[in-house]
Enzyme design. Structure first.
Site, PDB file in Angstrom:
ATOM      1  N   GLY A  12       1.423 -28.781  40.432  1.00  0.00           N
ATOM      2  CA  GLY A  12       1.974 -28.313  39.161  1.00  0.00           C
ATOM      3  C   GLY A  12       0.904 -27.716  38.272  1.00  0.00           C
ATOM      4  CG  ASP A  13       0.516 -28.620  34.878  1.00  0.00           C
ATOM      5  OD1 ASP A  13       1.612 -28.265  34.414  1.00  0.00           O
ATOM      6  OD2 ASP A  13       0.111 -29.794  34.860  1.00  0.00           O
ATOM      7  CD  GLU A  14       1.005 -25.325  40.736  1.00  0.00           C
ATOM      8  OE1 GLU A  14       1.805 -25.107  39.794  1.00  0.00           O
ATOM      9  OE2 GLU A  14       1.210 -26.167  41.606  1.00  0.00           O
ATOM     10  CE  LYS A  16       5.206 -24.402  37.965  1.00  0.00           C
ATOM     11  NZ  LYS A  16       3.972 -25.198  37.961  1.00  0.00           N
ATOM     12  N   GLY A  40       6.203 -27.789  31.880  1.00  0.00           N
ATOM     13  CA  GLY A  40       5.641 -27.175  30.683  1.00  0.00           C
ATOM     14  C   GLY A  40       4.981 -25.883  31.125  1.00  0.00           C
ATOM     15  CG  HIS A  41       6.704 -23.369  33.257  1.00  0.00           C
ATOM     16  ND1 HIS A  41       7.719 -22.892  34.045  1.00  0.00           N
ATOM     17  CD2 HIS A  41       6.273 -24.505  33.871  1.00  0.00           C
ATOM     18  CE1 HIS A  41       7.893 -23.705  35.086  1.00  0.00           C
ATOM     19  NE2 HIS A  41       7.026 -24.696  34.990  1.00  0.00           N
ATOM     20  CD  GLN A 223       8.751 -30.223  38.076  1.00  0.00           C
ATOM     21  OE1 GLN A 223       9.761 -29.915  38.682  1.00  0.00           O
ATOM     22  NE2 GLN A 223       8.687 -30.171  36.766  1.00  0.00           N
ATOM     23  N   PRO A 311      -4.629 -35.785  29.784  1.00  0.00           N
ATOM     24  CG  PRO A 311      -6.451 -37.250  29.758  1.00  0.00           C
ATOM     25  CD  PRO A 311      -5.052 -37.072  29.244  1.00  0.00           C
ATOM     26  CE  LYS A 338      -6.528 -22.874  33.654  1.00  0.00           C
ATOM     27  NZ  LYS A 338      -5.966 -24.075  33.053  1.00  0.00           N
ATOM     28  CG  LEU A 339     -12.107 -16.152  39.900  1.00  0.00           C
ATOM     29  CD1 LEU A 339     -12.276 -16.882  41.225  1.00  0.00           C
ATOM     30  CD2 LEU A 339     -12.210 -14.646  40.109  1.00  0.00           C
ATOM     31  CG  ASP A 340     -10.808 -17.695  33.591  1.00  0.00           C
ATOM     32  OD1 ASP A 340      -9.806 -17.598  34.316  1.00  0.00           O
ATOM     33  OD2 ASP A 340     -10.832 -18.392  32.559  1.00  0.00           O
TER      34      ASP A 340
HETATM   35  P1  GDP Z   1       2.597 -23.938  34.683  1.00  0.00           P
HETATM   36  O1  GDP Z   1       3.223 -25.272  34.447  1.00  0.00           O
HETATM   37  O2  GDP Z   1       2.366 -23.670  36.133  1.00  0.00           O
HETATM   38  O3  GDP Z   1       3.310 -22.811  34.004  1.00  0.00           O
HETATM   39  O4  GDP Z   1       1.140 -24.017  34.029  1.00  0.00           O
HETATM   40  P2  GDP Z   1       0.762 -24.653  32.591  1.00  0.00           P
HETATM   41  O5  GDP Z   1       1.198 -23.727  31.534  1.00  0.00           O
HETATM   42  O6  GDP Z   1       1.217 -26.064  32.517  1.00  0.00           O
HETATM   43  O7  GDP Z   1      -0.815 -24.722  32.717  1.00  0.00           O
HETATM   44  C1  GDP Z   1      -1.595 -23.591  32.967  1.00  0.00           C
HETATM   45  C2  GDP Z   1      -2.596 -23.446  31.812  1.00  0.00           C
HETATM   46  O8  GDP Z   1      -3.618 -22.539  32.197  1.00  0.00           O
HETATM   47  C3  GDP Z   1      -1.969 -22.874  30.557  1.00  0.00           C
HETATM   48  O9  GDP Z   1      -2.660 -23.381  29.437  1.00  0.00           O
HETATM   49  C4  GDP Z   1      -2.235 -21.366  30.706  1.00  0.00           C
HETATM   50  O10 GDP Z   1      -2.283 -20.696  29.450  1.00  0.00           O
HETATM   51  C5  GDP Z   1      -3.585 -21.372  31.365  1.00  0.00           C
HETATM   52  N1  GDP Z   1      -3.879 -20.256  32.276  1.00  0.00           N
HETATM   53  C6  GDP Z   1      -3.037 -19.623  33.133  1.00  0.00           C
HETATM   54  N2  GDP Z   1      -3.730 -18.724  33.887  1.00  0.00           N
HETATM   55  C7  GDP Z   1      -5.015 -18.802  33.493  1.00  0.00           C
HETATM   56  C8  GDP Z   1      -6.223 -18.159  33.915  1.00  0.00           C
HETATM   57  O11 GDP Z   1      -6.260 -17.337  34.823  1.00  0.00           O
HETATM   58  N3  GDP Z   1      -7.380 -18.525  33.264  1.00  0.00           N
HETATM   59  C9  GDP Z   1      -7.408 -19.441  32.261  1.00  0.00           C
HETATM   60  N4  GDP Z   1      -8.573 -19.727  31.691  1.00  0.00           N
HETATM   61  N5  GDP Z   1      -6.283 -20.056  31.841  1.00  0.00           N
HETATM   62  C10 GDP Z   1      -5.116 -19.761  32.467  1.00  0.00           C
HETATM   63  P1  IMO Z   2       5.049 -27.872  35.664  1.00  0.00           P
HETATM   64  O1  IMO Z   2       6.351 -27.166  35.939  1.00  0.00           O
HETATM   65  C1  IMO Z   2       2.420 -31.238  36.502  1.00  0.00           C
HETATM   66  C2  IMO Z   2       4.354 -35.031  37.612  1.00  0.00           C
HETATM   67  C3  IMO Z   2       4.176 -36.184  36.639  1.00  0.00           C
HETATM   68  C4  IMO Z   2       4.232 -37.354  37.612  1.00  0.00           C
HETATM   69  C5  IMO Z   2       5.291 -36.907  38.625  1.00  0.00           C
HETATM   70  C6  IMO Z   2       6.691 -37.453  38.354  1.00  0.00           C
HETATM   71  O2  IMO Z   2       4.564 -27.700  34.274  1.00  0.00           O
HETATM   72  O3  IMO Z   2       4.037 -27.544  36.704  1.00  0.00           O
HETATM   73  P2  IMO Z   2       8.572 -36.834  36.566  1.00  0.00           P
HETATM   74  O4  IMO Z   2       8.547 -36.893  35.071  1.00  0.00           O
HETATM   75  O5  IMO Z   2       8.874 -35.503  37.134  1.00  0.00           O
HETATM   76  O6  IMO Z   2       9.428 -37.909  37.168  1.00  0.00           O
HETATM   77  O7  IMO Z   2       7.056 -37.203  37.001  1.00  0.00           O
HETATM   78  O8  IMO Z   2       5.310 -35.491  38.560  1.00  0.00           O
HETATM   79  N1  IMO Z   2       4.899 -33.790  37.004  1.00  0.00           N
HETATM   80  C7  IMO Z   2       4.164 -32.697  36.740  1.00  0.00           C
HETATM   81  N2  IMO Z   2       2.835 -32.470  36.851  1.00  0.00           N
HETATM   82  N3  IMO Z   2       3.237 -30.245  36.105  1.00  0.00           N
HETATM   83  C8  IMO Z   2       4.571 -30.438  36.027  1.00  0.00           C
HETATM   84  O9  IMO Z   2       5.433 -29.431  35.772  1.00  0.00           O
HETATM   85  C9  IMO Z   2       5.090 -31.724  36.303  1.00  0.00           C
HETATM   86  N4  IMO Z   2       6.324 -32.260  36.290  1.00  0.00           N
HETATM   87  C10 IMO Z   2       6.192 -33.512  36.739  1.00  0.00           C
HETATM   88  O10 IMO Z   2       2.938 -36.098  35.979  1.00  0.00           O
HETATM   89  O11 IMO Z   2       3.012 -37.469  38.295  1.00  0.00           O
HETATM   90 MG    MG Z   3       2.874 -27.015  33.359  1.00  0.00          MG
END
Ligand code: GDP
Ligand code: IMO
Ligand code: MG
Length: 431
Positions: A12-14, A16, A40-41, A223, A311, A338-340
């Site tokens: 997750g949090d890549e 997207k 959380g996107h 996720q 965190p 996030k290569l940077d």
């Molecule tokens: P998602 O859940 O996959 O949409 O990702 P999140 O929004 O939870 O987390 C990605 C975080 O990295 C966010 O704070 C973005 O603004 C940030 N982000 C995305 N792409 C890049 C990148 O290429 N470089 C940096 N420094 N930040 C990035």
């Molecule tokens: P996005 O879409 C990162 C993780 C939680 C926990 C596990 C189960 O922003 O990438 P849940 O509340 O789904 O039952 O929690 O999954 N988790 C995520 N981790 N990004 C997310 O979404 C996540 N959604 C759930 O931290 O380990």
């Molecule tokens: Mg996220």
């Protein structure tokens, strides 16, 4: 652009949200197919940051239809709050959004159960986001869930009564927690009736008509593959299928309506919550590698959860994770984000395989106890001191960073199609 499924292929949090937002001008429809407010996107446009939980990341664009599919779970309080945040920012969200009437509703008792179960697990907790996701999907599968369409059903009251009787027994008699009031549930149901029901639609019908007319769809995952309930690090996973295959069942489309699968991953790895993480270097519990590379990633990458603010744990790029994800999603191209964040490290490492009890493995084990014991086999590459932040052309990327990307392509047997170099919509290189 063709019909593409964009999925996260780590934990997750890549990034997207960012990738989906920037690809939206190339499509007509953006559709979410699973997950709920656990997602959380983040979208960054100039100095404005928007975090979306339920609403597809295409919503900031005019002329784009956003769909929330039947495979998702929707919390009326959170979704209405999200809609109001967008309306306050001048986005006519009600004109752009349709919600499948088959969506499951997250009700206050789901959040109460999520919290009470995590508390009861103590040290062994999953580390959920606390949004009621697990209990809501559980009710869906147990056939006692309340869907958006059920708000008009004559037996709604009786079903809520039955659910509350069961849930409050579990909460008070088994989990040592306070019961949920019917009045709180009714507030959620009334809000859903007033604000969500007017947006309810037959999503498969809309998709069928629009695709037939030549429109293209970007399917947005939430996720990541390692959190998939079947293919992830079970039981430390979320409660839905997060892989590309879930887009079909989660929206009501067939396999012929998908042309490509974009696998989104960071140039390193992060994870929030508990569970195995073979290449972990750094976490809030005090783990830290000698070179401080994990701390560098956490700080420079600002690795805090977009939904919970927790965190994130950090570590090196894990190729066996990405190989597994390429396989189970049918990924046709990678978007590396996030290569940077790796700029300025003296050395970068790539986990290319695992060893378990001295034996080299060919793929990811399925068992958590084995995953916990894996020893990563690393390749080391020289780092770069130049800044890649905000780069928009491949010529701006230092040779050493290019070498890392080439090695990732080789080991993961998948081409890199996009390279993200900063949080902003414009910080992107198409390859
Ligand atoms: P998602 O859940 O996959 O949409 O990702 P999140 O929004 O939870 O987390 C990605 C975080 O990295 C966010 O704070 C973005 O603004 C940030 N982000 C995305 N792409 C890049 C990148 O290429 N470089 C940096 N420094 N930040 C990035
Ligand atoms: P996005 O879409 C990162 C993780 C939680 C926990 C596990 C189960 O922003 O990438 P849940 O509340 O789904 O039952 O929690 O999954 N988790 C995520 N981790 N990004 C997310 O979404 C996540 N959604 C759930 O931290 O380990
Ligand atoms: Mg996220």
């Amino acid at each position: 652009m063709s019909n593409t499924i964009a999925v996260g292929i780590q934990w997750g949090d890549e990034g997207k949200g960012k990738i989906v937002d920037l690809l939206t001008p190339e499509v007509d429809i953006v559709a979410r197919f699973q997950g709920g407010p656990n997602a959380g996107h983040t979208l960054v446009i100039g100095d404005k940051k928007t975090v979306l939980n339920h609403i597809p990341s295409g919503v900031l664009h005019d002329d784009t239809l956003c769909l929330i599919g039947n495979g998702t779970v929707v919390d009326p309080f959170r979704l209405v709050e999200e809609m109001d945040m967008l309306i306050a920012a001048g986005i006519p969200v009600a004109e752009r959004l349709k919600i499948s009437d088959r969506c499951q509703l997250i009700l206050p008792y789901h959040r109460a159960l999520d919290a009470a179960r995590e508390a009861a697990k103590g040290e062994g907790k999953i580390g959920t986001t606390g949004k009621g996701i697990g209990p809501c999907y559980e009710d869906k599968t147990a056939r006692r869930g309340i869907r958006l369409v059920d708000l008009t059903s004559p037996d709604l009251d009786a079903r809520i009564d039955a659910n509350l009787e069961y849930v409050n027994f579990m909460l008070t008699q088994y989990l040592n927690a306070a019961p949920v009031n019917r009045a709180d549930v009714e507030v959620a149901l009334d809000l859903a009736k007033a604000r969500l029901l007017p947006l309810a639609a037959d999503v498969p019908l809309i998709l069928q008509k629009r695709i037939k007319a030549g429109d293209s769809v970007l399917y947005e995952g939430a996720q990541g593959s390692m959190l998939d309930v079947d293919h992830g690090t079970y039981p430390f996973v979320t409660s839905s299928n997060t892989v590309a295959g879930a887009a079909l069942a989660g929206l009501g489309v067939g396999p012929g309506q998908v042309d490509a699968v974009l696998g989104i991953c960071k140039a390193y790895t992060t994870r929030v919550g508990s569970g195995p993480f073979p290449t972990e270097l750094y976490n809030a519990e005090g783990m830290c590698d000698a070179e401080n590379a994990g701390k560098h990633m956490a700080e420079k990458g600002q690795e805090f959860g977009a939904t919970t603010g927790r965190p994130r744990r950090t570590g090196w790029f894990d190729a066996p994770v990405v190989q597994h994800a390429v396989r189970i999603n049918g990924v046709t191209g990678l978007a590396i984000t996030k290569l940077d964040v790796l700029d300025g490290l003296a050395e970068v490492k790539l986990c290319v395989a695992y060893e378990l009890d001295g034996v080299r493995l060919e793929s990811m084990p399925s068992c958590c106890h084995q995953l916990d014991k894996l020893v990563p086999v690393y390749e080391s590459m020289p780092g770069w001191s130049e800044s890649t932040f905000g780069a928009t052309s491949f010529d701006q990327i230092p040779e050493r960073a290019k070498a890392l990307l080439r090695r990732i392509e080789e080991v993961c047997e998948c081409p890199v199609r996009m390279l993200s170099t900063g949080p902003d919509r414009d910080h992107i290189i198409h390859l």
